[in-house]
Design an enzyme around this catalytic site. Structure first.
Site, PDB file in Angstrom:
ATOM      1  CB  CYS A  91      43.734  54.734  43.037  1.00 39.15           C
ATOM      2  SG  CYS A  91      43.283  53.668  41.684  1.00 39.15           S
ATOM      3  CG  HIS A 387      41.294  49.724  44.473  1.00 41.25           C
ATOM      4  ND1 HIS A 387      41.129  50.967  45.057  1.00 41.25           N
ATOM      5  CD2 HIS A 387      42.141  49.922  43.411  1.00 41.25           C
ATOM      6  CE1 HIS A 387      41.825  51.861  44.388  1.00 41.25           C
ATOM      7  NE2 HIS A 387      42.435  51.258  43.390  1.00 41.25           N
ATOM      8  CB  CYS A 427      50.193  53.620  44.129  1.00 39.03           C
ATOM      9  SG  CYS A 427      49.155  52.148  44.138  1.00 39.03           S
TER      10      CYS A 427
HETATM   11  C1  LIG Z   1      43.886  52.902  39.331  1.00 39.09           C
HETATM   12  C2  LIG Z   1      44.876  53.636  40.153  1.00 39.09           C
HETATM   13  O1  LIG Z   1      44.925  54.893  40.084  1.00 39.09           O
HETATM   14  C3  LIG Z   1      45.887  52.905  41.014  1.00 39.09           C
HETATM   15  C4  LIG Z   1      45.570  51.507  41.420  1.00 39.09           C
HETATM   16  O2  LIG Z   1      45.017  51.231  42.454  1.00 39.09           O
HETATM   17  S1  LIG Z   1      46.004  50.319  40.326  1.00 39.09           S
HETATM   18  C5  LIG Z   1      44.846  49.013  40.647  1.00 39.09           C
HETATM   19  C6  LIG Z   1      43.621  49.176  39.835  1.00 39.09           C
HETATM   20  N1  LIG Z   1      42.864  47.943  39.815  1.00 39.09           N
HETATM   21  C7  LIG Z   1      43.069  46.982  38.927  1.00 39.09           C
HETATM   22  O3  LIG Z   1      43.922  47.105  38.047  1.00 39.09           O
HETATM   23  C8  LIG Z   1      42.199  45.746  39.032  1.00 39.09           C
HETATM   24  C9  LIG Z   1      43.021  44.533  38.812  1.00 39.09           C
HETATM   25  N2  LIG Z   1      42.183  43.353  38.859  1.00 39.09           N
HETATM   26  C10 LIG Z   1      41.607  42.793  37.762  1.00 39.09           C
HETATM   27  O4  LIG Z   1      41.711  43.308  36.648  1.00 39.09           O
HETATM   28  C11 LIG Z   1      40.808  41.519  37.939  1.00 39.09           C
HETATM   29  O5  LIG Z   1      40.308  41.447  39.239  1.00 39.09           O
HETATM   30  C12 LIG Z   1      41.683  40.262  37.653  1.00 39.09           C
HETATM   31  C13 LIG Z   1      42.052  40.263  36.148  1.00 39.09           C
HETATM   32  C14 LIG Z   1      42.947  40.259  38.483  1.00 39.09           C
HETATM   33  C15 LIG Z   1      40.915  38.986  38.000  1.00 39.09           C
HETATM   34  O6  LIG Z   1      39.695  39.000  37.347  1.00 39.09           O
HETATM   35  P1  LIG Z   1      38.752  37.708  37.362  1.00 39.09           P
HETATM   36  O7  LIG Z   1      39.432  36.578  36.666  1.00 39.09           O
HETATM   37  O8  LIG Z   1      37.416  38.129  36.871  1.00 39.09           O
HETATM   38  O9  LIG Z   1      38.708  37.393  38.914  1.00 39.09           O
HETATM   39  P2  LIG Z   1      37.837  36.341  39.709  1.00 39.09           P
HETATM   40  O10 LIG Z   1      36.883  35.609  38.790  1.00 39.09           O
HETATM   41  O11 LIG Z   1      37.262  37.020  40.889  1.00 39.09           O
HETATM   42  O12 LIG Z   1      38.943  35.372  40.242  1.00 39.09           O
HETATM   43  C16 LIG Z   1      39.532  34.371  39.403  1.00 39.09           C
HETATM   44  C17 LIG Z   1      39.626  33.096  40.203  1.00 39.09           C
HETATM   45  O13 LIG Z   1      40.482  33.316  41.311  1.00 39.09           O
HETATM   46  C18 LIG Z   1      39.834  32.927  42.504  1.00 39.09           C
HETATM   47  N3  LIG Z   1      40.284  33.819  43.578  1.00 39.09           N
HETATM   48  C19 LIG Z   1      40.407  35.167  43.528  1.00 39.09           C
HETATM   49  N4  LIG Z   1      40.865  35.605  44.702  1.00 39.09           N
HETATM   50  C20 LIG Z   1      41.037  34.526  45.511  1.00 39.09           C
HETATM   51  C21 LIG Z   1      41.484  34.361  46.833  1.00 39.09           C
HETATM   52  N5  LIG Z   1      41.862  35.402  47.588  1.00 39.09           N
HETATM   53  N6  LIG Z   1      41.525  33.101  47.334  1.00 39.09           N
HETATM   54  C22 LIG Z   1      41.160  32.041  46.588  1.00 39.09           C
HETATM   55  N7  LIG Z   1      40.715  32.143  45.313  1.00 39.09           N
HETATM   56  C23 LIG Z   1      40.656  33.383  44.789  1.00 39.09           C
HETATM   57  C24 LIG Z   1      38.360  33.104  42.202  1.00 39.09           C
HETATM   58  O14 LIG Z   1      37.547  32.294  43.039  1.00 39.09           O
HETATM   59  C25 LIG Z   1      38.294  32.645  40.775  1.00 39.09           C
HETATM   60  O15 LIG Z   1      38.283  31.234  40.749  1.00 39.09           O
HETATM   61  P3  LIG Z   1      37.312  30.465  39.754  1.00 39.09           P
HETATM   62  O16 LIG Z   1      37.777  30.853  38.376  1.00 39.09           O
HETATM   63  O17 LIG Z   1      37.551  29.028  40.096  1.00 39.09           O
HETATM   64  O18 LIG Z   1      35.948  30.957  40.047  1.00 39.09           O
END
Ligand SMILES: CC(=O)CC(=O)SCCNC(=O)CCNC(=O)[C@H](O)C(C)(C)COP(=O)(O)OP(=O)(O)OC[C@H]1O[C@@H](n2cnc3c(N)ncnc32)[C@H](O)[C@@H]1OP(=O)(O)O
Length: 440
Positions: A91, A387, A427
């Site tokens: 990242c 991201h 990070c």
């Molecule tokens: C990689 C590097 O070097 C360093 C880094 O940056 S580390 C970071 C790397 N990135 C990650 O690890 C990604 C992490 N995220 C994920 O894996 C996925 O997004 C997650 C597992 C967290 C969620 O996945 P998901 O379940 O498919 O999300 P999504 O369907 O959008 O949201 C689930 C629910 O929450 C709700 N929701 C999400 N955000 C919301 C918000 N801000 N407000 C209200 N509701 C929200 C959605 O509407 C959804 O609701 P429904 O089920 O009723 O539709």
């Protein structure tokens, strides 16, 4: 030895970020990065120009994208004689690319260059399973028909149907980024409410920035998106509080799981680019300078053998950079701390505020400092924007540079004022952190 020159951030261009399997589901890394680069070329009148170099990368890259950035340059309106190459620092890729281009400009090796990054989780590379791949390689390397047939006897009917998908997991631990962040959240006692407050602020601030037109000259619409698809202007504390935890839900301490789909950055597709140049080059091209990249630092932590958090390396990188720059943590007008997870931002701040941690781990006399939260991610960050791993650095550099330029203009009314400063902290997986300072 060449003289060290000031490095100007001239501007940036990105496409709106899209949810994974959302609007850019059929776009490739090459499509997205070419669009972002061509938007930059159009914005700054660079068509047909030969730049010093273009450096970019993707965390998830197809084998076909041998030198993705070079292909992107060849597909853009830049002079095809512009050199280009890929880098990968998880990242931190976009910011690391910015630092590489900046260093060459500072040393007088090039006058102008573009840094960038792109990622798609929708069009992720799939590999055939290892056993099948090895057998195919043996067949193709066999010199005689007999040897080929012998190698082919290792083929099994099920093999082609067991592809290997890239996992958002740390190779050394097998844990996902979210699971690692959940461990750190627990270590630092980061509560759910604080994470949701930070998340809400990210959405509200990003929405406000779009409303006031802040991104009009930073973001080029693409495939029907005009703003980041993950942005939820209507989210609220109630909605965030209703989401169920998704990380830290297994093993000891599961009852205190605090990390949800709301307070974690989402899987995202997108691309970003930044134009950097010497002051002379910018003046020759009649391009105003937004800000200067003055310092940078990279640190790594031993998360494998020690108790360091995987995403906590910026905690170490920032004080080292501050020491070299002769600055303290509070000497900044803005702080751009990449929001991989709300808990990781809050754990980073908690570490800098802890006298014990700063004495024991950073070798300081007391806490590094407490930052004014009203200066943190003032235009939102990754929780709201999304991201697309390698593209986040370019988003942040361009956003902060413009913010500093705007601020300097407004506060000074054209008069010489004290320098404006912004801190960038990103990070990265592998236990690394890339940080930098922009000044105006
Ligand atoms: C990689 C590097 O070097 C360093 C880094 O940056 S580390 C970071 C790397 N990135 C990650 O690890 C990604 C992490 N995220 C994920 O894996 C996925 O997004 C997650 C597992 C967290 C969620 O996945 P998901 O379940 O498919 O999300 P999504 O369907 O959008 O949201 C689930 C629910 O929450 C709700 N929701 C999400 N955000 C919301 C918000 N801000 N407000 C209200 N509701 C929200 C959605 O509407 C959804 O609701 P429904 O089920 O009723 O539709």
């Amino acid at each position: 030895m060449e003289t060290v020159r000031r490095v100007a951030v001239v501007g940036g261009n990105r496409i709106p970020f899209a949810r994974s399997n959302g609007r850019y589901a059929d776009a490739s890394n090459q499509d997205m990065l070419t669009t972002a680069l061509d938007g930059l070329v159009a914005r700054f009148g660079l068509a047909g120009q030969r730049l010093g170099e273009v450096v970019a990368g993707a965390v998830l890259k197809h084998p076909r994208d041998f030198n993705l950035t070079r292909e992107v340059v060849l597909g853009s309106r830049l002079d095809p004689r512009t050199p280009a190459y890929d880098i990968q620092q998880a990242c931190g890729t976009g910011l690391e690319a910015t630092i590489l281009v900046a260093n060459k400009i500072a040393l007088g090796q090039i006058d102008a260059g573009v840094a960038g990054g792109v990622d798609t989780t929708s069009d992720a590379p799939l590999a055939v399973n290892e056993e099948f791949r090895r057998t195919l390689l043996k067949i193709s390397a066999s010199r005689t028909l007999t040897a080929r047939l012998r190698a082919a006897t290792r083929l099994r009917p099920h093999q082609p149907f067991l592809p290997e998908t890239p996992r958002n997991a740390e190779p050394r631990t097998g844990l996902s980024m979210g699971e690692h962040a959940a461990i750190t959240a627990r270590q630092w006692g980061i509560d759910r409410h604080s994470q949701d407050v930070l998340t809400l602020a990210s959405h509200q601030r990003l929405a406000a920035a779009y409303e006031r037109g802040f991104f009009d000259d930073l973001v080029t619409p693409y495939l029907g998106l005009t703003r980041d698809q993950n942005l939820r202007p209507d989210t609220s504390m109630e909605k965030l509080a209703a989401l169920r935890p998704v990380f830290g839900t297994r093993g000891a301490g599961q009852a205190e799981a605090t990390m949800t789909a709301g307070n974690s950055s989402p899987l995202t597709d997108g691309a970003s680019t930044v134009l950097l140049a010497s002051e002379e080059w910018a003046a020759d091209h009649h391009l105003p300078v937004l800000a200067y990249l003055t310092f940078s630092e990279v640190a790594a932590v031993d998360f494998v053998h020690g108790d360091e958090g995987l995403l906590m390396a910026p905690v170490y990188a920032v004080p080292r950079m501050l020491a070299r720059a002769g600055l303290s943590l509070t000497d900044f007008d803005y702080y751009e701390i990449h929001e991989a997870f709300a808990s990781q931002v809050l754990a980073t701040l908690a570490a800098w505020e802890s006298a014990e941690f700063c004495k024991e781990r950073l070798g300081l006399d007391g806490p590094l400092g407490t930052i004014d939260r009203s200066k943190l991610n003032v235009n939102g960050s990754s929780l709201a924007a999304g991201h697309p791993f390698a593209a986040t650095g370019g988003r942040i550099v361009a956003t902060l540079a413009k913010l500093l330029a705007e601020d300097a203009r407004e506060s000074a009314g054209g008069r010489a004022a004290r320098p404006r400063r912004g801190l960038i902290s990103i990070c990265a997986s592998g236990g690394q952190g890339v940080v930098a300072i922009l000044e105006r």
